[in-house]
Design a protein around this motif. Sequence first.
Motif, short mmCIF file in Angstrom:
data_model
loop_
_atom_site.label_atom_id
_atom_site.label_comp_id
_atom_site.label_asym_id
_atom_site.label_seq_id
_atom_site.Cartn_x
_atom_site.Cartn_y
_atom_site.Cartn_z
N PHE B 183 0.84 -1.21 0.00
CA PHE B 183 0.00 0.00 0.00
C PHE B 183 0.87 1.25 0.00
CE2 PHE B 183 -2.81 3.04 2.43
CZ PHE B 183 -3.77 3.17 1.44
N LEU B 184 0.62 2.13 -0.95
CA LEU B 184 1.34 3.41 -1.02
C LEU B 184 0.39 4.51 -0.60
CD1 LEU B 184 3.72 2.06 -2.24
CD2 LEU B 184 3.40 3.33 -4.37
N ILE B 213 3.97 1.92 2.55
CA ILE B 213 4.96 2.99 2.37
C ILE B 213 4.18 4.29 2.54
CG2 ILE B 213 6.64 4.05 0.82
CD1 ILE B 213 7.47 1.27 1.04
N ALA B 214 4.46 5.02 3.59
CA ALA B 214 3.69 6.22 3.87
C ALA B 214 4.44 7.48 3.46
CB ALA B 214 3.35 6.27 5.36
N GLY B 215 3.71 8.58 3.41
CA GLY B 215 4.32 9.87 3.11
C GLY B 215 4.77 10.03 1.67
N GLU B 221 5.98 11.48 -10.07
CA GLU B 221 7.35 11.22 -9.62
C GLU B 221 7.36 10.57 -8.24
OE1 GLU B 221 6.37 14.35 -10.64
OE2 GLU B 221 7.02 13.87 -12.69
N GLY B 222 6.48 11.07 -7.36
CA GLY B 222 6.40 10.51 -6.01
C GLY B 222 6.07 9.03 -6.07
N GLY B 223 5.07 8.69 -6.88
CA GLY B 223 4.66 7.29 -7.02
C GLY B 223 5.77 6.45 -7.63
N TYR B 224 6.46 7.03 -8.59
CA TYR B 224 7.54 6.32 -9.27
C TYR B 224 8.64 5.96 -8.27
CZ TYR B 224 11.02 5.18 -12.82
OH TYR B 224 11.93 4.51 -13.60
N ALA B 225 9.09 6.96 -7.53
CA ALA B 225 10.18 6.76 -6.57
C ALA B 225 9.80 5.75 -5.50
CB ALA B 225 10.57 8.10 -5.93
N ALA B 226 8.58 5.88 -4.99
CA ALA B 226 8.16 5.00 -3.90
C ALA B 226 8.07 3.55 -4.38
CB ALA B 226 6.81 5.46 -3.36
N ALA B 227 7.50 3.37 -5.56
CA ALA B 227 7.34 2.01 -6.08
C ALA B 227 8.69 1.38 -6.40
CB ALA B 227 6.46 2.02 -7.33
N ARG B 228 9.58 2.17 -6.90
CA ARG B 228 10.92 1.71 -7.23
C ARG B 228 11.61 1.18 -5.98
NH1 ARG B 228 14.72 3.59 -11.37
NH2 ARG B 228 16.80 3.30 -10.47
N ALA B 229 11.55 1.99 -4.92
CA ALA B 229 12.17 1.59 -3.65
C ALA B 229 11.49 0.34 -3.10
CB ALA B 229 12.06 2.74 -2.64
N LEU B 230 10.17 0.32 -3.21
CA LEU B 230 9.41 -0.83 -2.70
C LEU B 230 9.83 -2.13 -3.39
CD1 LEU B 230 6.83 -1.92 -1.11
CD2 LEU B 230 5.61 -1.54 -3.25
#
Lengths: 327, 327
Positions: B183-184, B213-215, B221-230
């Motif tokens: 969940f993002l 993954i919160a915040g 871009e935010g979604g891209y970065a978060a999903a990449r890290a995830l």
Amino acid sequence: MTIYDIAKEAGVSASTVSRVINDKPGVNRETRERIRALLAEHRYVPNEAARGLVTQSSRLVGVLVADIRNQHHIEGAYYIAQELARLGYCALVLNTGNSDEERAAGIRMLETRKVEAAVLMGSIFQTEAVRAAIACSLPEVPVFMLNGEIDLPNVYSVLSDDRAGTADCVAYLAGRGRKRVAFLVDQPTPSSQLKRQGYEEGAAKAGMPALVIAGVEGSVEGGYAAARALLAEHPDVDGLICSLDIIACGAMRAIADSGRRVPQDVAVIGTDNSVYCDICTPRLTSLNTMVFESGAAIAHKLVDCLEGRSTNRKTMLFTSLVEREST
Amino acid sequence: MTIYDIAKEAGVSASTVSRVINDKPGVNRETRERIRALLAEHRYVPNEAARGLVTQSSRLVGVLVADIRNQHHIEGAYYIAQELARLGYCALVLNTGNSDEERAAGIRMLETRKVEAAVLMGSIFQTEAVRAAIACSLPEVPVFMLNGEIDLPNVYSVLSDDRAGTADCVAYLAGRGRKRVAFLVDQPTPSSQLKRQGYEEGAAKAGMPALVIAGVEGSVEGGYAAARALLAEHPDVDGLICSLDIIACGAMRAIADSGRRVPQDVAVIGTDNSVYCDICTPRLTSLNTMVFESGAAIAHKLVDCLEGRSTNRKTMLFTSLVEREST
DNA sequence: ACTCGCATTGCAATCGATTGCATCCATAAG
DNA sequence: CTTATGGATGCAATCGATTGCAATGCGAGT
């Protein structure tokens, strides 16, 4: 809680209380403190209607919006609301329908509310009826128009040069070897007509015949259907400009479904530079029509006027093409 | 042009003119006609401030907006503005910042303007400070809240059951064989917290460990970065739910860039059912949180109240999952 | 002819502020 | 002791409407 209640309790007259409220001189230090305390204790809030009646001011700015769901208008509204809050003004927002009568009624409503300025959101207000209504109802009030012009001394404008920008788009595609660039345009509005003119000028300058599909519905489906029909009839089209990004998104899907590739077979350009550009695949090249800058500029003009400074009657913003993957 | 000017010209008293303006009985037929003609000739418009002062009414509805750029709020504003225009009311729109002081100041402003109803756009107003400000400044005025609740007798709510809806999303993915659903979520707001709770409940029920993954920044871009890290940290993730569609769009790009396919390797669900769903590739499956219906419902409640009918204090809307290509 | 009633109209108060002008009083200057 | 000075304060008008009550006048009923 009125000013009289406070006055009675403080054992003074209403005039004195009024002087305290408005931070005017001529009140003894102690008296002032005492009244201040009472004001706070009773949570006194002035009645703006009564105040406005005698001071002949309303601290109200009228905002007429035709389509609140347009990104341009939202940005404008955002900046305006922000600045107004800072200055202690309120925005009186009226959603007018699409008829001239409704728009005139909106302007009359602003007159009864004695607004100190007005904002017209969108080129849709660029009509003779609106001009007449303003000349008649708000001849003294500064009026700010986003994306349109009205020839009256009290009407100020902020617009982006969509005509030249769209012409540049054609030149850009022609410069990259495209031979047949078509144009998809939504329902005719002063703004979309400007883009259309720009396209036609650009096509003429590039020595291309103009190929316009007009009246396209402003949605993904609308763009899809229009592009599909276009490609069926003109298979040689290798460049496409759309008056709305969302139409371009639909068009790109239709192009892909017809077995062509974007940008290799057909290059596509939108003319909003909206969020959609980064969401669709491939990312859409689009003309930046300065939504943020327009909004900020109109808010800035408004503030200048409200604070007694002078501004230019017309601010023209220049567009720029943002290249992404669709060209 | 005041009522007195008209009265003088007509050779009657102001009372008579007032009776004509308000269509009240007790005026001779001919006199009425004559005054009507004068009124039209001079384009008389009443001064609402003066009228409001004596009638103790303002025909104003206050609208507090935190983020005017949110689709939920825009839809709500659209319906409300439309209904208000129909009833001859005006919307007084205040854009409050993000602090409790600014929100309280906005509410006090509505008090000084003597609004007859107020609308709070967004769950961001669901705070103790706002509750106190309403109880203190607008204890008698009906207040309508979009997407949030406040425990006061004069506060009405329209909300969609995002908690249950998000839980359903997890169940839906689990039911299709997904073993590890993450969940993002964007910045914590009452609304995003609800979705998070729903996700956690859904995960628990499906026997999955919660992976949040919160915040996450609310942008592509935010979604891209978060999903990449995830994906780097949890390569076994095969399902993803996002609190915003735009985050889901960015995430889908990151998934594709990591060499995985949507939906085969990772299924993705957004929770706004916005226009973005049809623009991205593949088209995004998303939870319909009833933006249109919420906007219409709140406008409907407002009208009921303004016209003296009674309404439920709370209207709960049920969400539904709109399946597209990403699952 | 007198009165009653009704339709028509005006008077004056009211809503909640602001503000120019008059008044009052204390202090200082002459 | 008188007068000028000026700070503090109140009076009353004003802004542009609405509205209860009183007044007026006219025709009808008795």
